[in-house]
Design a protein around this motif. Structure first.
Motif, PDB file in Angstrom:
ATOM      1  N   ASP A 139       0.796  -1.231   0.000  1.00  0.00           N
ATOM      2  CA  ASP A 139       0.000   0.000   0.000  1.00  0.00           C
ATOM      3  C   ASP A 139       0.829   1.281   0.000  1.00  0.00           C
ATOM      4  O   ASP A 139       0.287   2.360  -0.216  1.00  0.00           O
ATOM      5  CB  ASP A 139      -0.966   0.008   1.186  1.00  0.00           C
ATOM      6  CG  ASP A 139      -2.105  -0.975   0.948  1.00  0.00           C
ATOM      7  OD1 ASP A 139      -2.383  -1.251  -0.248  1.00  0.00           O
ATOM      8  OD2 ASP A 139      -2.685  -1.470   1.917  1.00  0.00           O
ATOM      9  N   SER A 140       2.111   1.185   0.288  1.00  0.00           N
ATOM     10  CA  SER A 140       2.930   2.387   0.179  1.00  0.00           C
ATOM     11  C   SER A 140       4.159   2.070  -0.666  1.00  0.00           C
ATOM     12  O   SER A 140       5.264   2.019  -0.169  1.00  0.00           O
ATOM     13  CB  SER A 140       3.342   2.877   1.561  1.00  0.00           C
ATOM     14  OG  SER A 140       3.964   1.836   2.289  1.00  0.00           O
ATOM     15  N   PRO A 141       3.934   1.832  -1.966  1.00  0.00           N
ATOM     16  CA  PRO A 141       5.024   1.310  -2.777  1.00  0.00           C
ATOM     17  C   PRO A 141       5.995   2.380  -3.255  1.00  0.00           C
ATOM     18  O   PRO A 141       5.605   3.509  -3.541  1.00  0.00           O
ATOM     19  CB  PRO A 141       4.299   0.691  -3.970  1.00  0.00           C
ATOM     20  CG  PRO A 141       3.034   1.457  -4.096  1.00  0.00           C
ATOM     21  CD  PRO A 141       2.704   2.017  -2.741  1.00  0.00           C
ATOM     22  N   LEU A 142       7.267   2.023  -3.308  1.00  0.00           N
ATOM     23  CA  LEU A 142       8.273   2.832  -3.995  1.00  0.00           C
ATOM     24  C   LEU A 142       8.434   2.301  -5.411  1.00  0.00           C
ATOM     25  O   LEU A 142       8.864   2.994  -6.302  1.00  0.00           O
ATOM     26  CB  LEU A 142       9.617   2.714  -3.273  1.00  0.00           C
ATOM     27  CG  LEU A 142       9.980   3.787  -2.262  1.00  0.00           C
ATOM     28  CD1 LEU A 142      11.339   3.485  -1.653  1.00  0.00           C
ATOM     29  CD2 LEU A 142       9.993   5.164  -2.884  1.00  0.00           C
ATOM     30  N   ASN A 143       8.119   1.023  -5.558  1.00  0.00           N
ATOM     31  CA  ASN A 143       8.118   0.392  -6.867  1.00  0.00           C
ATOM     32  C   ASN A 143       6.653   0.074  -7.194  1.00  0.00           C
ATOM     33  O   ASN A 143       6.092  -0.908  -6.721  1.00  0.00           O
ATOM     34  CB  ASN A 143       8.965  -0.881  -6.822  1.00  0.00           C
ATOM     35  CG  ASN A 143       9.003  -1.588  -8.162  1.00  0.00           C
ATOM     36  OD1 ASN A 143       8.098  -1.433  -8.993  1.00  0.00           O
ATOM     37  ND2 ASN A 143      10.040  -2.363  -8.387  1.00  0.00           N
ATOM     38  N   CYS A 144       6.040   0.991  -7.971  1.00  0.00           N
ATOM     39  CA  CYS A 144       4.595   0.884  -8.211  1.00  0.00           C
ATOM     40  C   CYS A 144       4.220  -0.396  -8.940  1.00  0.00           C
ATOM     41  O   CYS A 144       3.155  -0.959  -8.699  1.00  0.00           O
ATOM     42  CB  CYS A 144       4.098   2.093  -8.993  1.00  0.00           C
ATOM     43  SG  CYS A 144       4.322   3.605  -8.082  1.00  0.00           S
ATOM     44  N   ASP A 145       5.080  -0.846  -9.842  1.00  0.00           N
ATOM     45  CA  ASP A 145       4.756  -2.060 -10.588  1.00  0.00           C
ATOM     46  C   ASP A 145       4.624  -3.252  -9.656  1.00  0.00           C
ATOM     47  O   ASP A 145       3.668  -4.015  -9.728  1.00  0.00           O
ATOM     48  CB  ASP A 145       5.825  -2.338 -11.650  1.00  0.00           C
ATOM     49  CG  ASP A 145       5.769  -1.281 -12.745  1.00  0.00           C
ATOM     50  OD1 ASP A 145       4.669  -0.757 -12.992  1.00  0.00           O
ATOM     51  OD2 ASP A 145       6.825  -0.978 -13.330  1.00  0.00           O
ATOM     52  N   ALA A 146       5.609  -3.362  -8.753  1.00  0.00           N
ATOM     53  CA  ALA A 146       5.552  -4.461  -7.787  1.00  0.00           C
ATOM     54  C   ALA A 146       4.329  -4.291  -6.891  1.00  0.00           C
ATOM     55  O   ALA A 146       3.607  -5.258  -6.622  1.00  0.00           O
ATOM     56  CB  ALA A 146       6.830  -4.496  -6.956  1.00  0.00           C
ATOM     57  N   GLY A 147       4.082  -3.055  -6.468  1.00  0.00           N
ATOM     58  CA  GLY A 147       2.933  -2.787  -5.611  1.00  0.00           C
ATOM     59  C   GLY A 147       1.621  -3.118  -6.299  1.00  0.00           C
ATOM     60  O   GLY A 147       0.736  -3.739  -5.712  1.00  0.00           O
ATOM     61  N   ASN A 148       1.520  -2.708  -7.563  1.00  0.00           N
ATOM     62  CA  ASN A 148       0.271  -2.948  -8.301  1.00  0.00           C
ATOM     63  C   ASN A 148       0.000  -4.430  -8.503  1.00  0.00           C
ATOM     64  O   ASN A 148      -1.152  -4.867  -8.420  1.00  0.00           O
ATOM     65  CB  ASN A 148       0.318  -2.244  -9.663  1.00  0.00           C
ATOM     66  CG  ASN A 148       0.147  -0.745  -9.499  1.00  0.00           C
ATOM     67  OD1 ASN A 148      -0.354  -0.289  -8.468  1.00  0.00           O
ATOM     68  ND2 ASN A 148       0.586   0.015 -10.491  1.00  0.00           N
TER      69      ASN A 148
END
Lengths: 301, 208
Positions: B166-175
């Motif tokens: 929910d607080s990603p620095l790497n949006c792809d991994a987070g998504n």
């Protein structure tokens, strides 16, 4: 989602400031605030608060009038999230310096030893807190006069304003508080669960041990119990209604376990929502000896 | 050879510490407040950080072999620069990998946190894919001197096992995680582990 397309550069935006840059910016804002108020301020007459609330709520003003009957002065602590611990430090040490209570210094040394043992038993590496402990003990010894290492009231103020010394003592109190909460986790658990969804250990990690985390009842109970120092908190808030019954000022005495509950705390803090300052009894209603000794100290040094 | 050099550098640190920062002098200056407060503060900060890092250095060496998942070493010439090699935790896509972390310690340590970043590329929601920056509360606002470089490394390992999507620095991994595509996340992170964290840097922990 077409993953392969992103393989070269997953991660997204490049232009956002890094977290340490954000933190540095935050620190600069705090530094700018710091110029406005010392970590521990000067002793000021309580009337400065009247000035502050002149245009404010009538409940505050009514409470201030009541407050003035028992208390004569205030000393502010900087609102940096450490104000409870810092107010406690100064108020406690100043009182010891004024009344020259050597027995209390000896008692406190024993209490500190127990706190140290608690932390070690909990698995805290001694090197993480020993420096802070030593600096507090140094301040504690300094308040007793007549030794080479003795400190005057003036020096005590200076020390508590020095970022290094002051923050180290605050940090020591944070360790002690965290140790006490974890040692008696069964006792503290319901309080903590009532405030947050955290476990006792999580609470200590995120709300007690980090500098700048604000204090609540739980912190005060734990520190007061662990060090065996009774604390009075006087609340100056919006509670109560002018049109209702007479306005009263709430106060709460935190009395360490096993101590006579009739004891009159010497560490007195004024709480206004989100902030603690130091409060002084009125010279004539309190112990007269305090005032005269305090004056003689000032003259002497 | 390396150990000998380490020991030499350790004794060098001791002697330079006691030469530059004799405790009694510090105590005197504290008592008499002879120095300007801000200079005093600065000097104290630098002294405590060195002394503290040296204690950590000794602790790391005393416990050598105790923690197989972390290998923490201090730069030979600069006690403020450390390197850590951490093993990816088992039952995670990182489990075969060994990840290098660069640890930069500021002078105000331990009152402020060390700067830690991944040198080895890693695909994880809370690690910046390019810079290696780590999003972990204890390295930012929730820092406390109660932590040590060693326990920080343990926290980073724990973060690998428990990504915070929910607080990603790497949006792809987070998504991927947020959309419930665990398989996609696993295969991406596993691929990068194999590409970048296996063998490529000699698999440090346990090798020396």
């Amino acid at each position: 989602m077409n993953v392969t397309e992103n393989v070269t550069e997953p991660g997204g935006e490049q232009d956002r400031p890094r977290d340490d840059e954000i933190q540095a910016f935050h620190n600069r804002i705090r530094a700018a605030d710091a110029d406005k108020l010392e970590l521990v301020g000067d002793k000021e007459p309580l009337s400065v608060l009247e000035e502050e609330y002149k245009a404010g709520s009538p409940v505050f003003l009514a409470k201030l009038l009541i407050l003035k009957q028992s208390y004569g002065a205030i000393r502010r602590a900087r609102g940096d999230g450490n104000c409870f611990f810092r107010s406690f430090m100064f108020s406690y040490l100043e009182h010891l310096l004024v009344i020259q209570d050597e027995a209390e210094v000896a008692r406190m040394e024993k209490a500190i030893e127990i706190c140290k043992k608690t932390l070690i038993d909990l698995g805290q590496a001694e090197f993480t807190f020993e420096d802070y402990l030593a600096i507090f003990v140094e301040q504690l010894h300094g308040v007793i006069q007549g030794k080479e290492t003795s400190t005057s009231l003036e020096t005590l103020v200076e020390r508590c304003r020095d970022q290094y010394v002051s923050n180290c003592v605050v940090m020591f109190f944070r360790f002690v508080t965290s140790g006490e909460i974890r040692r008696r986790s069964e006792f503290f658990e319901p309080f903590i669960q009532g405030m947050s969804n955290m476990s006792v250990v999580q609470f200590c990690r995120s709300c007690v041990e980090p500098m700048g985390e604000e204090s609540d009842h739980v912190h005060i109970i734990a520190l007061s119990d662990a060090l065996g120092v009774p604390v009075r908190v006087v609340y100056l808030d919006q509670s109560g209604d002018m049109n209702d019954k007479p306005v009263t000022v709430n106060k709460h005495d935190f009395i360490p376990e096993g101590m006579n509950t009739a004891v009159d705390p010497d560490v007195i803090l004024l709480y206004r929502p989100g902030h603690y300052d130091i409060l002084y009894r009125r010279g004539n209603s309190g112990n007269v000896k305090h005032t005269s000794l305090e004056e003689s100290n000032v003259e002497h040094f | 050879m390396t150990t000998n050099r380490r020991q030499e550098s350790a004794s060098h640190v001791i002697s330079s510490l006691s030469a530059h920062y004799p405790c009694c002098n510090l105590k005197k200056s504290l008592h008499r407040s002879t120095l300007h407060p801000s200079r005093l503060t600065q000097q104290c900060a630098s002294m405590t950080s060195r002394a503290r890092l040296f204690k950590e250095y000794k602790e790391v060496h005393r416990e050598k072999g105790g923690d197989n998942d972390i290998q923490l070493t201090c730069d030979d010439t600069n006690i403020y620069r450390w390197t850590a090699y951490i093993k990816g935790p088992v039952d995670t896509p990182y489990q075969e990998g060994v990840f290098q972390l660069a640890v930069n310690v500021p002078e105000q340590y331990p009152l402020v946190p060390p700067q830690v970043r991944f040198v080895t590329k890693i695909f994880h929601p809370n690690v910046h894919f390019k810079t290696g920056e780590i999003c972990l509360d204890i390295l930012k606002t929730a820092w406390s001197p109660a932590w040590t470089l060693q326990s920080v490394c343990r926290a980073v390992i724990a973060l690998l096992a428990h990504p915070e999507a929910d607080s990603p620095l790497n949006c792809d991994a987070g998504n991927l995680l947020r959309s419930g595509d665990h398989r996609g996340y696993r295969s991406m992170s596993q691929m990068y582990t194999r590409l970048c964290a296996v063998h490529s840097n000699g698999g440090r922990p346990g090798s020396s």
